[in-house]
Each structure stands twice: as C-alpha cells, then as structure tokens.
Design an enzyme around this catalytic site. Structure first.
Site, short mmCIF file in Angstrom:
data_model
loop_
_atom_site.label_atom_id
_atom_site.label_comp_id
_atom_site.label_asym_id
_atom_site.label_seq_id
_atom_site.Cartn_x
_atom_site.Cartn_y
_atom_site.Cartn_z
N ASP A 177 0.84 -1.13 -0.12
CA ASP A 177 0.18 0.07 -0.10
C ASP A 177 0.84 1.45 -0.10
OD1 ASP A 177 -2.51 -1.26 0.16
OD2 ASP A 177 -2.33 -1.49 2.29
N ASP B 158 -6.97 -1.81 -4.60
CA ASP B 158 -8.01 -1.50 -3.67
C ASP B 158 -8.96 -0.57 -4.15
OD1 ASP B 158 -6.54 -3.11 -1.73
OD2 ASP B 158 -5.39 -1.57 -0.88
#
Length: 167
Positions: A120, A135
């Site tokens: 991330d 995501d």
C-alpha cells in the site's frame, strides 16, 4: 445472444482486469523503488500523501497476519467474478465493473503470493487506511456493480408495471 456479442461480454471484463493488474503492479514497483516506509511524500498538502506500507490483512488493516485466509478468499472472489461474467453480467457497465474487481483482487493476490502481504502507498485525508490502485479498483468496481444491479432491477420493475394491463 449472438456469439460475437457473447465473446465481447467476456473479453471486456478480462481486458479491464489485465489493465488494472498492469497499472497496479507498475505503481507498486514505482512505490517500492521510490518510497520509504518511514517517510511521507506530500502530493497535495493536507489531502494526499505517498508512504510505503504493507498489509497482511484485509482492508482497514483488519485481521493482520491472516495472509493465507485472504489469499484463499481472493482466489474465490476471482472465480466468482469469472462465473458471473461467463453466465452474463448485467450489461456492459456491470461487466466492466466486475473486470475492475477481478483485476484489483488478482493484483493484490499477486502481492500476497509474491511478498506475503499487499503493498500500500496511497494515503488520503479522512480515509482510515493506506491503500493502492487495486484497492481503489475493487471498491469502485463493487460500487458500480451494485448500482448497476439496483438500477437494472428498478428499470425492469417499471417496464413490468407498464406492460401489465390496468384493471
């Protein structure tokens, strides 16, 4: 349904999935090469930052350390999307949305297999957790798919009501 239209209905979400995987994996390669876990890069002051993190759990950092569970769940999601697409997703927009879901899920699955966690690097003001392009594709795809289902259902009920004789 004509064979050519049927093939397009399967190829479109497949192409979207491949594009999402390519964009997400490329952005993660960039993030790993350019960002450090202990340092934020401000993109838009007060709203958007880049910072390298990893997540072995689910969205919002829930269930960290259960990578195998999410690995299996990801495989099941991709298979479920494939079945829905093959059986005939609700329209072109629904098929595109499912392609985004499958692509995002598959790209995060690649991270889980390759690295044991998901990379991330995007941090947005008022959003509770860091995330990545996969995501974002999953969330947007699910939202658009649900809206497609809801609007399709309401359109069908209006059509059915209009075609019933008054009486």
């Amino acid at each position: 349904m004509a064979p050519m239209a049927r093939r397009r209905d399967v190829l479109t979400p497949g192409a979207i999935a491949v594009l999402v995987i390519a964009a997400d994996q490329a952005s993660k390669v960039w993030a790993q090469g350019s960002l450090r876990p202990d340092h934020e890069i401000t993109v838009i002051t007060g709203w958007l930052w880049f910072r390298l993190t990893s997540n072995s759990g689910a969205s919002l950092g829930m269930l960290r350390g259960y990578n195998l569970v999410f690995l299996v769940a990801s495989i099941l999601v991709v298979l479920a999307v494939a079945v829905i697409v093959i059986r005939g997703a609700p329209g072109r927009v629904g098929a595109i949305a499912l392609g985004a879901v499958a692509g995002g899920t598959a790209s995060n699955l690649i991270d889980r297999v390759r690295l044991g966690s998901v990379i991330d690097f995007i941090e947005v003001h008022l959003w509770p957790t860091d995330f990545n392009l996969a995501d974002a594709a999953i969330r947007l795809g699910v939202l658009v798919f649900v809206l497609t289902l809801l609007f399709g259902r309401s359109r069908r009920s209006r059509r059915n009501a209009a075609s019933r004789p008054a009486g």
